[in-house]
Structures are given as C-alpha cells and as structure tokens.
Design an enzyme around this catalytic site. Structure first.
Site, PDB file in Angstrom:
ATOM      1  N   HIS A 102       0.848  -1.200   0.000  1.00 37.67           N
ATOM      2  CA  HIS A 102       0.000   0.000   0.000  1.00 37.67           C
ATOM      3  C   HIS A 102       0.882   1.249   0.000  1.00 37.67           C
ATOM      4  CE1 HIS A 102      -2.810   3.124   1.218  1.00 37.67           C
ATOM      5  NE2 HIS A 102      -3.764   2.321   0.752  1.00 37.67           N
ATOM      6  N   GLU A 172      -3.629   1.902  -7.597  1.00 30.52           N
ATOM      7  CA  GLU A 172      -4.016   3.061  -6.788  1.00 30.52           C
ATOM      8  C   GLU A 172      -3.032   4.189  -7.057  1.00 30.52           C
ATOM      9  OE1 GLU A 172      -6.319   2.134  -3.061  1.00 30.52           O
ATOM     10  OE2 GLU A 172      -4.270   1.599  -2.568  1.00 30.52           O
TER      11      GLU A 172
END
Ligand code: PEP
Length: 256
Positions: A102, A172
């Site tokens: 992430h 992302e």
C-alpha cells in the site's frame, strides 16, 4: 474456525479501514453495518481490512461471507521487529487476504524488495495478496508507465503462473488516494490494459486472467461507473468504507 474465501466472480470491494476507528466498540458497529449491507448486496464480495488489533475479535464466531485482510504485515514469520505484525500472525487471526505494497507503507520506507517478499510469503502461507501499485504523479511523457511496470515486475518475479489466480492487483495512483475525485474511468481502462500486458510479460499467458481493482477517492457516485466503464473487477475503498451510510450505498449501487 474456517477462513472465509470470497466469490471473485462478483465485483470485489476491499474496505481498507487504515488506522480507524479509535475503539473496538466503534469497529464492531462498523463491521455490523457492513454485515447488514452485504445481506442484500448479493452481487458483491467484500473484504474488510481492519487494524490488526481488531481482526481476531471481529472474526470470532463470524460465519458470513465477508473475508478479512491484513492491511500490511512483515514477511518474516516472527522475530525481533518491535511494533510490527507478521503475515503468519494475521493468517492465524483469520485473515484470508493481505494488502501488500500500500502507498502509505511504501511512503514509510517499504521497498519493492519488501513488497516482493511479502507477496511470496503471503502465497506460501495461503493468504491471497492484494498487490497495490501506483505512481506518485503523472507526467505527460508517460514515465509513470515504466514505474508501474517495474513495481509489477519486481513483485511478480519468480511466482508460479498458476498463482496469479490468487492475486488481486489494486491500481491506486498515489495522487488519487485521499483526493476529492478518482481518476477518470477512461484512464483507468487504459491503465488496466497496460497492467494486464505487464503481468503477461512477467509470468506468461496465465497473466491474462489477472484481476484488477481500482483504488483512490471512490464513493457511492463513482463506484459503479468505475467498474462498468473501466472494466475493473472491483474497488479498494479507504475513507468511504468508514462512513457507514456511504459504504452501504456503494454496495447497494453495485448490486442494483
Ligand atoms: C486507499 O487508502 O487505498 C484509498 C483508496 O483511500 P481513499 O478511498 O480514501 O482515497
């Protein structure tokens, strides 16, 4: 108690709670509303990634179809790493998935090598990795494509082609995480094609089957158009997964 595996033929929504909420009582309320929402949202599969300290208690006695994910954890099984948790411990707490790479963890120093080690450790522990990739910024000369390609190459190098079925890739773009608006579905469609091509280059034809999610500023108005127009398999949702009404509305919009 069995680990929950989701039906990935349905749209997949990953709820990344990050370091929220402050108390277990509020985490329980949030999980209860998600459970209620999924009862009617039959066409959606949900993976919840709570703070690691809440996972075991939330999953205790739960027999529904929501799966749990680690938000991020170390590849080492155990060791002298004060304050960290391992993927093995998250698996033991009943996670079936693990978010790896992430942007918020990469920003704190996780490297492509760390991410590759976590991806491989996840697979060997029986956890399905949700591999996050995304550039910090876009330039008109397209250098972000080379950046994404390298993030994918380094994470996937050495994995068995048959393992691609267990992996979800979450694109992302860092500039869209926490932003007001998501990227356009048209741009995501283009990026999805590029990601698939990179995965095929890395692992061969089996890469055609890779499942790709989009993450960054999704809410109840943008969830469905993003899935339909960008042809992605699902979404990774941050802030909107913490607002009970909004998350319920996202699931309903995908089930309609
Ligand atoms: C994220 O943290 O991965 C994310 C997508 O956050 P948000 O939905 O809040 O932009």
């Amino acid at each position: 108690m069995a680990h929950v595996t989701i039906d990935t033929m349905k749209a997949v929504v990953v709820a990344n709670w990050k370091m929220h909420p402050q108390t277990f009582k509020d985490a329980r309320k949030l999980f209860d509303s998600t459970k209620k929402a999924i009862e009617t949202a039959r066409n959606v599969s949900v993976i919840v990634a709570p703070p690691s300290v809440f996972v075991r208690e939330l999953s205790r006695g739960y027999r529904g179809r929501i799966a749990f994910a680690a938000q991020g954890a170390r590849a080492e099984l155990e060791g002298a790493f004060t304050g960290d948790v391992s993927l093995a411990q998250m698996r033991d707490a009943r996670c079936t998935y693990a978010i790896v790479g992430h942007a918020e963890r990469r920003a704190r120093g996780e490297t492509n090598e760390d991410v590759a080690a976590q991806l491989k450790a996840s697979l060997s522990l029986g956890l399905s990795p949700i591999l996050c990739v995304g550039e910090k910024e876009r330039s008109s000369d397209g250098t972000h494509y080379a950046f994404i390609k390298e993030e994918l190459r380094s994470a996937l190098s050495g994995i068995k082609p048959s393992d691609i079925k267990k992996i979800l890739i979450a694109y992302e773009p860092v500039w869209a995480i926490g932003a007001v608006k998501p990227m356009t579905s048209r741009d995501m469609h283009e990026m999805g094609i590029f990601i698939r091509k990179c995965v095929v280059e890395s692992i061969g034809d089996a890469g055609m089957d890779v499942r790709i999610l989009y993450g960054g500023a999704i809410d109840q108005n943008t969830a469905r158009p993003m899935i339909e127009e960008a042809h992605v398999h699902g979404l990774l949702v941050g802030r909107a997964s913490l607002e009970r009404g909004v998350f319920v509305a996202i699931l309903e919009s995908l089930s309609a």
